[in-house]
Scaffold this motif. Sequence first.
Motif, PDB file in Angstrom:
ATOM      1  N   ARG A 152      -9.192 -45.205  42.304  1.00 30.26           N
ATOM      2  CA  ARG A 152      -9.926 -45.689  43.498  1.00 30.26           C
ATOM      3  C   ARG A 152     -11.415 -45.018  43.397  1.00 30.26           C
ATOM      4  O   ARG A 152     -12.440 -45.443  43.381  1.00 30.26           O
ATOM      5  N   PHE A 153     -11.226 -43.674  43.013  1.00 29.75           N
ATOM      6  CA  PHE A 153     -12.474 -42.711  42.614  1.00 29.75           C
ATOM      7  C   PHE A 153     -13.119 -43.346  41.410  1.00 29.75           C
ATOM      8  O   PHE A 153     -14.508 -43.508  41.598  1.00 29.75           O
ATOM      9  N   ARG A 198     -15.669 -46.114  41.813  1.00 29.86           N
ATOM     10  CA  ARG A 198     -16.881 -45.746  42.925  1.00 29.86           C
ATOM     11  C   ARG A 198     -18.125 -45.381  41.818  1.00 29.86           C
ATOM     12  O   ARG A 198     -19.336 -45.002  42.056  1.00 29.86           O
ATOM     13  N   GLN A 199     -17.712 -44.719  40.499  1.00 32.09           N
ATOM     14  CA  GLN A 199     -18.680 -44.196  39.531  1.00 32.09           C
ATOM     15  C   GLN A 199     -19.403 -45.250  38.772  1.00 32.09           C
ATOM     16  O   GLN A 199     -18.914 -46.241  38.336  1.00 32.09           O
ATOM     17  N   ILE A 219     -21.900 -40.945  41.271  1.00 26.52           N
ATOM     18  CA  ILE A 219     -21.650 -41.967  42.367  1.00 26.52           C
ATOM     19  C   ILE A 219     -23.157 -41.874  43.090  1.00 26.52           C
ATOM     20  O   ILE A 219     -23.685 -40.961  43.735  1.00 26.52           O
ATOM     21  N   PRO A 236     -23.335 -40.898  47.548  1.00 26.56           N
ATOM     22  CA  PRO A 236     -21.971 -40.448  47.797  1.00 26.56           C
ATOM     23  C   PRO A 236     -21.731 -40.405  49.285  1.00 26.56           C
ATOM     24  O   PRO A 236     -22.433 -39.773  50.055  1.00 26.56           O
ATOM     25  N   THR A 237     -20.525 -40.569  49.867  1.00 24.90           N
ATOM     26  CA  THR A 237     -20.122 -40.464  51.151  1.00 24.90           C
ATOM     27  C   THR A 237     -19.169 -39.498  51.373  1.00 24.90           C
ATOM     28  O   THR A 237     -18.523 -38.633  50.226  1.00 24.90           O
ATOM     29  N   ASP A 262     -15.970 -40.335  49.590  1.00 24.51           N
ATOM     30  CA  ASP A 262     -15.931 -39.888  48.259  1.00 24.51           C
ATOM     31  C   ASP A 262     -15.586 -38.432  47.769  1.00 24.51           C
ATOM     32  O   ASP A 262     -14.525 -38.138  47.369  1.00 24.51           O
ATOM     33  N   ASP A 275     -23.801 -37.300  43.220  1.00 24.77           N
ATOM     34  CA  ASP A 275     -24.867 -38.199  42.488  1.00 24.77           C
ATOM     35  C   ASP A 275     -25.449 -37.511  41.337  1.00 24.77           C
ATOM     36  O   ASP A 275     -26.227 -37.984  40.647  1.00 24.77           O
ATOM     37  N   ARG A 296     -16.054 -41.765  33.472  1.00 23.99           N
ATOM     38  CA  ARG A 296     -15.563 -41.896  34.559  1.00 23.99           C
ATOM     39  C   ARG A 296     -14.323 -41.425  34.876  1.00 23.99           C
ATOM     40  O   ARG A 296     -13.736 -40.881  33.551  1.00 23.99           O
TER      41      ARG A 296
END
Length: 422
Positions: A28-29, A32-33, A39, A42-43, A46, A86, A125
């Motif tokens: 999943r992570f 996002r990359q 990223i 990023p949230t 994350d 980021d 990644r």
Amino acid sequence: MTTNAPLSEELRARAAELTGSLIPRVNRFRARQADGGTIAAPTVEDRDLLTAIRDEATAWYARGGLDHQADALAADVDDWIAEGLDSAPHFARSRDALHAPEDGAPVFFLAPAQSTNSVPPVGKRLDCFFAVRKEPDALTSLAETYPHPKNNCQSLVLIAGSDGFTHGNCIVFFPENVAARDKVVDQAYAMFFYNKMRKIHETYALPGAEAVLTADSVPRASSGLAPEVCFEARAIWGYLHDSMHYQGRWPFDQHISLKMNWFVGLLEEIKVDAKTVLACADGDVPFAHEQIDMILLERIFRYPQAEDATRNFDSGTGVFLYSWLREHGALTGSPENGALLHLDRDKALDALRAFVSTVEELEEQVRTDDEYRAAAKALVRTYLPEGEPKQRYRFTDDQSVLLRAKLPLAGLPPLRFTEAEW
């Protein structure tokens, strides 16, 4: 390794634990990359996900007595979070904390890393793998006949891992694959997931040859092998190949920068594989016929099918070798109108002897790095003509026969690997 597979119930249970929790989080992570590992925007989710991955992975390391890996991973993750996701990840501590496992021992690793030849997207990644080292049974006796002065390679059975390692054709992991700002000076390990080879070989290399060669001349000794036999043959090929790099007037370890030149390196790779084939043909090497056919099929009929073939180093070696065999009468016939070519195995061996002699004579004649690079380029250009801008070469009309199977094979779903396949 013709005995039982090296996967104990304990290893399978540990793999199940990873695939049930940590690996899905890593997948999943990594989704996002971007390719560089960053990223965008990023949230909190994350950061929370990465924190959970850190905690679970460090606990895994600690349970295995690998506190040094746990500490390195925790520091790398914490620094990355502090800098911002980021920013590009820098996991040099995790990279350097990984030690090559002893034969028979498991190994686990997690970090942003390049999984070469994996299913796109490929980049720095987050990825992880769980594997066990299994060296060929014949390695001890083989090392006496074919000594390797600096053997630093590990043959591994991949048991479980995230998408970068379990999807697609990635069979290698080097320290330089790990996302880091500094360059690797000394390669402390070189890991190869050889249990992936059987499926890769039979899915891509064999059909690639069948699209080009007459049925009676397709090399088949490396097809239909039991998993453990294919593993053993590929691992022995890997050992012999690597040992050949350290022979002759220009050994790889003493001329690393020179051998990284595209033209020099292309000749070097073909030379060491040719010498491996000849060792199998002339000496008492286990699984000799399997290795010879595997090398011919992989090098000539799989590598040139890569999407970036005219930029790809391995593809270039296969295309060059195809034309060398054509010139030396080992591949005969005309490919016009879909006609098939005939591979003469004995003449192929003669052609490989001639190639080794040609390159070693070149190496004797040159005296400087510049002379070597110029001579290598001249020889390569004889068979690989210049291509369009940003391309290393172009396929000639005759060489294009190697691409017959490219489109059908490209339409296949990506390969996936699980411990059950062992």
